[in-house]
Design a protein around this motif. Structure first.
Motif, PDB file in Angstrom:
ATOM      1  N   LEU A   1      64.847  61.843  36.140  1.00 23.24           N
ATOM      2  CA  LEU A   1      63.631  63.455  35.649  1.00 23.24           C
ATOM      3  C   LEU A   1      64.550  64.857  36.124  1.00 23.24           C
ATOM      4  CD1 LEU A   1      61.142  64.754  34.061  1.00 23.24           C
ATOM      5  CD2 LEU A   1      60.324  64.045  36.587  1.00 23.24           C
ATOM      6  N   ARG A   2      64.683  64.100  37.754  1.00 18.25           N
ATOM      7  CA  ARG A   2      65.528  65.522  38.092  1.00 18.25           C
ATOM      8  C   ARG A   2      67.233  65.724  37.251  1.00 18.25           C
ATOM      9  NH1 ARG A   2      67.449  63.744  42.605  1.00 18.25           N
ATOM     10  NH2 ARG A   2      64.949  63.936  43.319  1.00 18.25           N
ATOM     11  N   ALA A   3      67.289  65.090  36.388  1.00 13.97           N
ATOM     12  CA  ALA A   3      69.258  65.150  35.828  1.00 13.97           C
ATOM     13  C   ALA A   3      69.325  65.375  34.340  1.00 13.97           C
ATOM     14  CB  ALA A   3      69.523  64.140  35.824  1.00 13.97           C
ATOM     15  N   ILE A   4      67.799  65.229  33.787  1.00 13.73           N
ATOM     16  CA  ILE A   4      67.241  65.393  32.043  1.00 13.73           C
ATOM     17  C   ILE A   4      66.553  66.579  32.734  1.00 13.73           C
ATOM     18  CG2 ILE A   4      65.196  65.244  30.791  1.00 13.73           C
ATOM     19  CD1 ILE A   4      65.697  62.364  31.080  1.00 13.73           C
ATOM     20  N   GLN A   5      65.900  67.848  33.722  1.00  8.73           N
ATOM     21  CA  GLN A   5      65.094  68.968  33.961  1.00  8.73           C
ATOM     22  C   GLN A   5      66.688  69.629  34.108  1.00  8.73           C
ATOM     23  OE1 GLN A   5      62.869  68.212  37.229  1.00  8.73           O
ATOM     24  NE2 GLN A   5      60.656  68.190  35.256  1.00  8.73           N
ATOM     25  N   GLU A   6      67.437  69.224  34.492  1.00  7.79           N
ATOM     26  CA  GLU A   6      69.163  70.581  34.681  1.00  7.79           C
ATOM     27  C   GLU A   6      69.809  70.362  33.738  1.00  7.79           C
ATOM     28  OE1 GLU A   6      72.926  70.062  37.317  1.00  7.79           O
ATOM     29  OE2 GLU A   6      71.387  68.176  37.752  1.00  7.79           O
ATOM     30  N   ARG A   7      69.874  68.954  32.703  1.00  4.40           N
ATOM     31  CA  ARG A   7      70.225  69.560  31.798  1.00  4.40           C
ATOM     32  C   ARG A   7      70.201  69.929  30.700  1.00  4.40           C
ATOM     33  NH1 ARG A   7      74.098  65.356  28.561  1.00  4.40           N
ATOM     34  NH2 ARG A   7      74.705  66.843  26.681  1.00  4.40           N
ATOM     35  N   ASP A   8      68.617  70.352  30.423  1.00  2.00           N
ATOM     36  CA  ASP A   8      68.075  71.005  29.440  1.00  2.00           C
ATOM     37  C   ASP A   8      67.982  72.348  30.212  1.00  2.00           C
ATOM     38  OD1 ASP A   8      66.431  68.819  28.777  1.00  2.00           O
ATOM     39  OD2 ASP A   8      64.573  69.110  29.543  1.00  2.00           O
ATOM     40  N   TRP A   9      68.109  72.040  31.054  1.00  2.00           N
ATOM     41  CA  TRP A   9      68.182  74.205  31.802  1.00  2.00           C
ATOM     42  C   TRP A   9      68.838  74.658  31.658  1.00  2.00           C
ATOM     43  CZ3 TRP A   9      71.207  77.766  34.218  1.00  2.00           C
ATOM     44  CH2 TRP A   9      70.273  79.033  34.517  1.00  2.00           C
ATOM     45  N   ASN A  10      70.566  73.919  31.838  1.00  2.00           N
ATOM     46  CA  ASN A  10      71.936  73.778  31.328  1.00  2.00           C
ATOM     47  C   ASN A  10      72.184  74.495  30.119  1.00  2.00           C
ATOM     48  OD1 ASN A  10      72.454  73.938  34.108  1.00  2.00           O
ATOM     49  ND2 ASN A  10      73.729  72.033  33.675  1.00  2.00           N
ATOM     50  N   ASP A  11      70.856  73.845  28.915  1.00  2.00           N
ATOM     51  CA  ASP A  11      71.378  73.367  27.624  1.00  2.00           C
ATOM     52  C   ASP A  11      71.156  74.676  27.208  1.00  2.00           C
ATOM     53  OD1 ASP A  11      73.148  71.363  26.955  1.00  2.00           O
ATOM     54  OD2 ASP A  11      71.422  69.541  26.679  1.00  2.00           O
ATOM     55  N   THR A  12      69.655  74.948  27.200  1.00  2.00           N
ATOM     56  CA  THR A  12      68.799  76.203  27.012  1.00  2.00           C
ATOM     57  C   THR A  12      69.669  77.264  27.125  1.00  2.00           C
ATOM     58  OG1 THR A  12      67.168  76.065  28.844  1.00  2.00           O
ATOM     59  CG2 THR A  12      66.534  75.208  26.382  1.00  2.00           C
ATOM     60  N   HIS A  13      70.265  78.125  28.007  1.00  2.00           N
ATOM     61  CA  HIS A  13      70.725  78.760  29.440  1.00  2.00           C
ATOM     62  C   HIS A  13      72.472  78.781  28.936  1.00  2.00           C
ATOM     63  CE1 HIS A  13      66.550  78.114  30.807  1.00  2.00           C
ATOM     64  NE2 HIS A  13      67.022  79.680  31.234  1.00  2.00           N
ATOM     65  N   ARG A  14      73.345  78.170  28.768  1.00  2.00           N
ATOM     66  CA  ARG A  14      74.873  78.181  28.211  1.00  2.00           C
ATOM     67  C   ARG A  14      75.084  79.750  27.019  1.00  2.00           C
ATOM     68  NH1 ARG A  14      75.433  72.586  24.577  1.00  2.00           N
ATOM     69  NH2 ARG A  14      75.153  73.253  23.144  1.00  2.00           N
ATOM     70  N   ALA A  15      76.117  80.155  27.739  1.00  2.00           N
ATOM     71  CA  ALA A  15      76.511  81.350  26.575  1.00  2.00           C
ATOM     72  C   ALA A  15      76.666  81.472  25.171  1.00  2.00           C
ATOM     73  CB  ALA A  15      77.813  82.326  27.952  1.00  2.00           C
ATOM     74  N   ALA A  16      77.544  79.913  25.110  1.00  2.00           N
ATOM     75  CA  ALA A  16      77.684  79.630  23.803  1.00  2.00           C
ATOM     76  C   ALA A  16      77.049  78.355  23.201  1.00  2.00           C
ATOM     77  CB  ALA A  16      79.449  79.061  23.814  1.00  2.00           C
ATOM     78  N   ALA A  17      76.323  78.762  21.803  1.00  2.00           N
ATOM     79  CA  ALA A  17      75.307  78.081  21.127  1.00  2.00           C
ATOM     80  C   ALA A  17      74.568  77.480  22.075  1.00  2.00           C
ATOM     81  CB  ALA A  17      76.202  77.323  20.458  1.00  2.00           C
ATOM     82  N   PRO A  18      73.662  78.157  22.989  1.00  2.00           N
ATOM     83  CA  PRO A  18      72.663  77.173  23.524  1.00  2.00           C
ATOM     84  C   PRO A  18      71.742  76.455  22.612  1.00  2.00           C
ATOM     85  CG  PRO A  18      72.026  79.872  22.928  1.00  2.00           C
ATOM     86  CD  PRO A  18      74.204  79.632  22.757  1.00  2.00           C
ATOM     87  N   LEU A  19      71.191  76.025  23.649  1.00  2.00           N
ATOM     88  CA  LEU A  19      70.021  74.989  22.550  1.00  2.00           C
ATOM     89  C   LEU A  19      68.465  75.528  22.117  1.00  2.00           C
ATOM     90  CD1 LEU A  19      68.859  72.049  21.695  1.00  2.00           C
ATOM     91  CD2 LEU A  19      67.667  71.586  23.349  1.00  2.00           C
ATOM     92  N   ARG A  20      68.003  75.742  20.984  1.00  2.00           N
ATOM     93  CA  ARG A  20      67.137  76.212  20.005  1.00  2.00           C
ATOM     94  C   ARG A  20      66.360  75.286  18.985  1.00  2.00           C
ATOM     95  NH1 ARG A  20      68.081  80.127  16.596  1.00  2.00           N
ATOM     96  NH2 ARG A  20      70.103  80.458  16.735  1.00  2.00           N
ATOM     97  N   GLN A  21      65.189  76.168  18.982  1.00  2.13           N
ATOM     98  CA  GLN A  21      64.775  75.458  17.422  1.00  2.13           C
ATOM     99  C   GLN A  21      65.278  76.244  16.542  1.00  2.13           C
ATOM    100  OE1 GLN A  21      60.691  74.316  17.712  1.00  2.13           O
ATOM    101  NE2 GLN A  21      60.664  74.135  15.471  1.00  2.13           N
ATOM    102  N   ALA A  22      65.997  76.107  15.427  1.00  2.00           N
ATOM    103  CA  ALA A  22      66.165  76.991  14.107  1.00  2.00           C
ATOM    104  C   ALA A  22      65.038  77.510  13.581  1.00  2.00           C
ATOM    105  CB  ALA A  22      67.510  76.523  13.458  1.00  2.00           C
ATOM    106  N   GLU A  23      65.149  78.268  13.270  1.00  2.00           N
ATOM    107  CA  GLU A  23      63.657  79.300  12.140  1.00  2.00           C
ATOM    108  C   GLU A  23      62.867  78.071  11.341  1.00  2.00           C
ATOM    109  OE1 GLU A  23      64.272  83.149  11.425  1.00  2.00           O
ATOM    110  OE2 GLU A  23      64.504  83.467  13.379  1.00  2.00           O
ATOM    111  N   ASP A  24      64.063  77.591  10.568  1.00  4.52           N
ATOM    112  CA  ASP A  24      63.365  76.627   9.535  1.00  4.52           C
ATOM    113  C   ASP A  24      63.586  75.597   9.767  1.00  4.52           C
ATOM    114  OD1 ASP A  24      66.216  76.660  10.234  1.00  4.52           O
ATOM    115  OD2 ASP A  24      66.641  77.104   7.683  1.00  4.52           O
TER     116      ASP A  24
END
Length: 226
Positions: free
Chosen positions: A175-198
Motif C-alpha cells: 500500500l505504501r509503495a502504491i501511494q508513493e507511486r500515485d504521488w510521483n505519477d500525479t506530481h511529475r513535471a512531464a505528462a503527469p497522470l490525470r484524467q482527460a476531460e473527455d
C-alpha cells in the motif's frame, strides 16, 4: 475494418489496466499496446548499465544506443526486445519498477518513445494503456477511459498476485509503495497522470474482473460505434 480505432486507457498503478486492456483487445481483435512495458524496457537498460536512474543526464545520454523493439509472438502477447534480446520476463522483476517509475518522468525519455507509440496507433486499431495516453500520446483517440480503483483495493489485489507467484509481501508495504507511486505519477513535471476531460471514468473498486471487462467493452463499443 477500414478505419483504425484508437482506445486510450489511463489510470494509476495497479488498477488492472494491462490485464483488462489485453483481454478487451483480444475480444475486439485490436492490437494491445502496453506502454508501461516499453518504459520498463528503458528502466531495464538503465539498470543493466549501472546508471543511477536519478541521474537524468546519464539516462538521456544512454538513449541513442538503445534499440527498443516491440513484437507479438505466437501467443499473441506483446514481447519487448532490448538491442535484439527478449527482455519480456526481466522487465517484470520488482526492482525494475523503481527504475521505470523514475526514468519515465524525464521528458527526453517520453519524447524518445512517443513516435513509436503513435506509429502503432496509425497502423492498427489499438488499445493502448499507460499514464498519459489520452492526454499526450493519443489526444485525438476515439475512446478514452480513465481506469481506477482505490489504493487499498489495488494493494489488496497486488498482495494476492504476489502470493500466487510465491513472492509475498506485507500489505502495508504494498500500500505504501502504491501511494508513493500515485504521488510521483500525479506530481511529475512531464505528462503527469490525470484524467482527460473527455475520458470516461471507470472505477473498478467494487467490480470483479468479469464485471470490469464488460464495463470496459461497453464503453468502447458505445464510443467507437461498434
Amino acid at each position: 475494418m477500414t478505419k483504425t480505432i484508437r482506445v486510450a486507457i489511463d489510470g494509476p498503478s495497479g488498477a488492472g489496466k494491462s490485464t483488462l486492456a489485453r483481454s478487451a483487445a483480444a475480444r475486439l481483435n485490436f492490437l494491445y499496446v502496453d506502454t508501461g512495458a516499453i518504459y520498463r524496457t528503458i528502466g531495464c537498460a538503465v539498470r543493466r548499465r549501472d546508471i543511477d536512474p536519478g541521474d537524468r543526464a546519464a539516462v538521456v545520454a544512454a538513449l541513442p544506443a538503445l534499440d527498443i523493439g516491440l513484437t507479438y509472438g505466437a501467443d499473441g502477447l506483446q514481447h519487448m526486445e532490448l538491442n535484439g534480446e527478449d527482455v519480456t520476463a526481466e522487465i517484470r522483476l520488482p526492482e525494475i519498477s523503481r527504475y521505470a517509475s523514475v526514468v519515465s518522468a524525464y521528458p527526453e525519455v517520453r519524447a524518445y518513445l512517443l513516435e513509436m507509440q503513435r506509429r502503432l496507433a496509425r497502423e492498427h486499431s489499438v488499445i493502448m494503456d499507460g499514464r498519459d495516453i489520452g492526454t499526450v500520446v493519443l489526444p485525438d483517440a476515439e475512446v478514452k477511459v480513465f481506469l481506477t480503483a482505490s489504493a487499498e483495493e489495488r494493494a489488496r489485489r497486488r498482495m494476492l498476485e504476489l502470493q500466487q507467484r510465491g513472492t509475498p509481501e506485507p500489505y502495508e508495504d504494498i500500500l505504501r509503495a502504491i501511494q508513493e507511486r500515485d504521488w510521483n505519477d500525479t506530481h511529475r513535471a512531464a505528462a503527469p497522470l490525470r484524467q482527460a476531460e473527455d475520458a470516461v471514468l471507470l472505477d473498478t473498486t467494487e467490480l470483479d474482473f468479469t464485471q470490469s471487462e464488460e464495463a470496459l467493452l461497453r464503453i468502447i463499443r458505445e464510443r467507437a460505434g461498434l
